[in-house]
Structures are given as C-alpha cells and as structure tokens.
Design a protein around this motif. Structure first.
Motif, mmCIF file in Angstrom:
data_model
loop_
_atom_site.group_PDB
_atom_site.id
_atom_site.type_symbol
_atom_site.label_atom_id
_atom_site.label_comp_id
_atom_site.label_asym_id
_atom_site.label_seq_id
_atom_site.Cartn_x
_atom_site.Cartn_y
_atom_site.Cartn_z
ATOM 1 N N ILE A 175 -6.111 18.412 -19.127
ATOM 2 C CA ILE A 175 -6.425 16.868 -19.316
ATOM 3 C C ILE A 175 -7.453 16.463 -20.135
ATOM 4 N N ILE A 176 -7.327 15.627 -21.038
ATOM 5 C CA ILE A 176 -8.256 14.958 -21.824
ATOM 6 C C ILE A 176 -8.421 13.410 -21.569
ATOM 7 N N HIS A 177 -9.620 13.018 -21.727
ATOM 8 C CA HIS A 177 -9.805 11.486 -21.583
ATOM 9 C C HIS A 177 -11.009 11.291 -22.397
ATOM 10 N N LEU A 186 -10.356 20.311 -17.600
ATOM 11 C CA LEU A 186 -10.583 18.750 -17.714
ATOM 12 C C LEU A 186 -11.576 18.524 -18.738
ATOM 13 N N HIS A 187 -11.421 17.733 -19.757
ATOM 14 C CA HIS A 187 -12.216 17.380 -20.828
ATOM 15 C C HIS A 187 -12.448 15.909 -20.726
ATOM 16 N N ILE A 188 -13.620 15.410 -20.740
ATOM 17 C CA ILE A 188 -14.006 14.132 -20.703
ATOM 18 C C ILE A 188 -15.069 13.898 -22.089
ATOM 19 N N TYR A 189 -14.407 13.486 -23.085
ATOM 20 C CA TYR A 189 -14.978 13.085 -24.392
ATOM 21 C C TYR A 189 -15.884 11.959 -24.469
ATOM 22 N N PRO A 190 -17.079 11.913 -25.172
ATOM 23 C CA PRO A 190 -18.016 10.799 -25.147
ATOM 24 C C PRO A 190 -17.192 9.498 -25.890
ATOM 25 N N LYS A 191 -16.336 9.789 -26.904
ATOM 26 C CA LYS A 191 -15.769 8.776 -27.635
ATOM 27 C C LYS A 191 -14.278 8.891 -27.770
ATOM 28 N N ASN A 230 0.757 -1.482 -0.083
ATOM 29 C CA ASN A 230 0.210 -0.083 -0.131
ATOM 30 C C ASN A 230 0.965 1.204 -0.010
ATOM 31 N N ASN A 231 1.891 1.284 0.525
ATOM 32 C CA ASN A 231 2.805 2.492 0.715
ATOM 33 C C ASN A 231 3.400 2.776 -0.803
ATOM 34 N N GLU A 232 3.716 1.661 -1.589
ATOM 35 C CA GLU A 232 4.168 1.905 -2.860
ATOM 36 C C GLU A 232 3.109 2.482 -3.752
ATOM 37 N N LYS A 233 1.847 1.836 -3.561
ATOM 38 C CA LYS A 233 0.882 2.378 -4.304
ATOM 39 C C LYS A 233 0.560 3.755 -4.165
ATOM 40 N N ALA A 234 0.554 4.203 -2.787
ATOM 41 C CA ALA A 234 0.438 5.434 -2.637
ATOM 42 C C ALA A 234 1.301 6.761 -2.841
ATOM 43 N N MET A 235 2.720 6.145 -2.995
ATOM 44 C CA MET A 235 3.599 6.897 -3.464
ATOM 45 C C MET A 235 3.659 7.276 -4.815
ATOM 46 N N PHE A 236 2.997 6.358 -5.526
ATOM 47 C CA PHE A 236 3.007 6.518 -7.278
ATOM 48 C C PHE A 236 1.411 6.730 -7.498
ATOM 49 N N SER A 237 0.715 7.029 -6.390
ATOM 50 C CA SER A 237 -0.750 7.541 -7.050
ATOM 51 C C SER A 237 -0.881 9.085 -7.102
ATOM 52 N N CYS A 238 -0.683 9.780 -8.057
ATOM 53 C CA CYS A 238 -0.454 11.059 -8.244
ATOM 54 C C CYS A 238 -1.470 11.905 -7.628
ATOM 55 N N MET A 279 -9.987 12.255 -10.948
ATOM 56 C CA MET A 279 -9.254 12.423 -9.605
ATOM 57 C C MET A 279 -8.054 13.263 -9.651
ATOM 58 N N TYR A 280 -7.441 13.329 -10.650
ATOM 59 C CA TYR A 280 -6.360 14.275 -10.613
ATOM 60 C C TYR A 280 -6.748 15.685 -10.844
ATOM 61 N N PHE A 281 -7.907 15.974 -11.638
ATOM 62 C CA PHE A 281 -8.220 17.243 -11.745
ATOM 63 C C PHE A 281 -9.071 17.799 -10.356
ATOM 64 N N THR A 282 -9.747 16.721 -9.635
ATOM 65 C CA THR A 282 -10.290 17.292 -8.532
ATOM 66 C C THR A 282 -9.295 17.262 -7.457
#
Length: 304
Positions: free
Chosen positions: A237-239, A268-273, A216-224, A253-256
């Motif tokens: 950010i686009i997705h 942040l831009h979330i496109y449907p396709k 869990n520590n390693e996961k937290a370290m690299f969870s931006c 999550m990153y934008f928040t």
C-alpha cells in the motif's frame, strides 16, 4: 470437458477493440443477468477517460514468451465510481507490469450511476470478481500460475481492489463452469486507495457507489477495513500524507486490519508528498521509489 468449455467461452468473446488496439474480453455472455443490467446505452470514452460502460470486460496485455514469468495482475482504474482513467491508471500500469514479465489485464467495469437511471452498487464488484474468475479459469491458456494472480487499484479502483480482496462471491450464478472458480486474488497493490465508507470516506466515491442517503449497514458492507479476515491476501500500500482527495488514514486502517488478522508480508508506505493518485514516474523526491519497492515486495512474495 469443463476446461474446454471455459476456453471456448473465452475465445468466443475475444476480439480487438478498435479504438484502443488491445485484445478485449467481455465478462458476461449474452442473456446473463449482468449483461442485462448495464444501464448505459453505449460505451463512452474521451480524453483517456471512460465515462459510461455498456460492455464490461478486460483488456489483455501479454508479455513476450521470453519474459513471461507465470504471474498475472488485474488492474482496476480509478475515477471515483463516476468514470475510469483507463490510460493513466490502467494501460500505463499494465505496460509496467509487462516489463517485469507479468501478464496484465485492465478491467472496464460497470459504473453504479452510469446513465443516471438508477443505482446498482454490486455491479463493480461483480465485474471484478467475474474478471478474476475468467483469468484464473483460463490460466493454462494465458500461461500463468493460478496461485499467482493479484490485483492493483488506484483511488476508487483501489477500493474495488480491496473489495475483491475481502469479499466473498456476490455474483449471481451464470450457469457456466466459471461459477466455481475462486475470485479472491493472491496479492494486492493499492495506490492512494479509498478504503472506508465511514468517517474518512471519500464522499464522492461513497455517494456514487451507495447514494447520498446510504445507511450504516451499506457503509459497513463496503468499508474494507471491516471486512479483513484470515483469508485476505497480503497488500502493498502506498499513499501520500498530503493527499487532499483521499485521506491517507484509509491506507493506515487497511494495513492495521491486515496486521490485526495476522496477514503476513503486507507493507505500508506513507510518503510526505505525492498528492492523490501517485503516478508511475515524475513523483516528488522520495515518492518515486514506490515502483522499485513494489517490485522488491513482489519478489519477496515469489511473484517475480
């Protein structure tokens, strides 16, 4: 003296990489700890993909003096930390930035599982930070503003770009004058990025970076999304909502996190396709607007 040393270090490592025809700058000088931790015996490239990395470095794409505007960007190709799609999410992106007068550098970074001889999960971020130090430390040589240097990353390259934007120095000191140069970028552009190593992680990227049995520590370290601070630069950010490889929740999550820390000017831009790894062109419908929006965002930031 320091300026001269940095410049001589750069120029002593500057050469043409024959297979790709671009100017290539190795990141590490001979005998450094990082140069000795390259677990791959050679560089391996095929079908526009880098599979193993012996010599990490940056490929320089320089705009003409007539269009150069003083801004720069470090481009980080994706590939799930297993390989690097240097052409599609590297060289082509660099040429797009050049059309806007932005000096571009494409990162070739060590892969943590390259050669299957052990894992070194700090290697990619060390290479990204060193690349930023070389670019910023030689800003006068490249005719760029040291305060207008950003990063662009796609997929796992987006994760590395977000790590670069949220992590303090992890580089072991090399003894040269680049050690004191800040590595954090001034702006970030993320395309279909891997962000979290927790519930919404892209499992292949996490396993390639941290191993199947990471704690869990390693996961937290690299969870931006957990590393954003008041020092984190703004991000565009686009997705795509229909991305079946990396969940768009990563970008949310990153934008928040940026909003919660009061980072102004993020978008942040979330496109449907669009699926995974949204491209420069030939995207479905609305998704093709992302390049124009990114350019307008950079203009608002004063990058263009």
């Amino acid at each position: 003296m320091k300026k001269d040393f940095i410049l001589s270090l750069l120029l002593s490592n500057f050469f043409i990489f024959p297979a790709l025809g671009q100017e290539f700058i190795p990141l590490w000088h001979k005998g450094s700890i990082q140069e000795n931790t390259c677990v791959s015996p050679k560089d391996s490239m095929n079908h526009e993909i880098i599979f193993t990395v012996k010599t990490p470095g940056i490929y320089a794409f320089l705009p003409s003096d007539f269009t150069r505007n003083g801004s720069a960007v470090l481009i980080i190709p994706g590939g799930g930390y297993a390989h690097q799609a240097y052409r599609l999410s590297g060289f082509e992106i660099a040429k797009w930035f050049n059309t806007m007068g932005i000096t571009a550098f494409v990162l070739k970074y060590r892969l943590p599982l390259a050669g299957k001889s052990g894992m070194y999960h700090s290697a990619p971020i060390e290479d990204a930070q060193r690349a930023m130090k070389i670019i910023r430390g030689n800003h006068a040589h490249f005719k760029i503003d040291r305060n207008k240097i950003g990063t662009w990353g796609c997929s796992a390259g987006g994760h590395l770009a977000a790590c670069l934007s949220t992590m303090d120095d992890v580089i072991s000191h090399t003894g040269d004058t680049l050690d004191t140069i800040p590595a954090r970028p001034n702006f970030t552009i993320l395309v279909s990025p891997v962000i979290s190593m927790d519930e919404y992680a892209h499992k292949s990227s996490r396993e390639n970076l941290l191993g199947k049995f990471c704690n869990n520590n390693e996961k937290a370290m690299f969870s931006c999304e957990k590393r954003v601070t008041a020092e984190t630069p703004p991000a565009f950010i686009i997705h795509a909502a229909n991305d079946r490889t990396v969940s768009y929740i990563n970008s949310v999550m990153y934008f928040t996190a940026l909003q919660n820390k009061g980072i102004k000017n993020s978008s942040l831009h979330i496109y449907p396709k669009g699926g995974h790894g949204i491209n420069l062109t030939n995207n479905p419908d609305l998704t093709d607007t992302w390049t124009a929006l990114a350019a307008k965002w950079m203009k608002e930031l004063g990058i263009l």
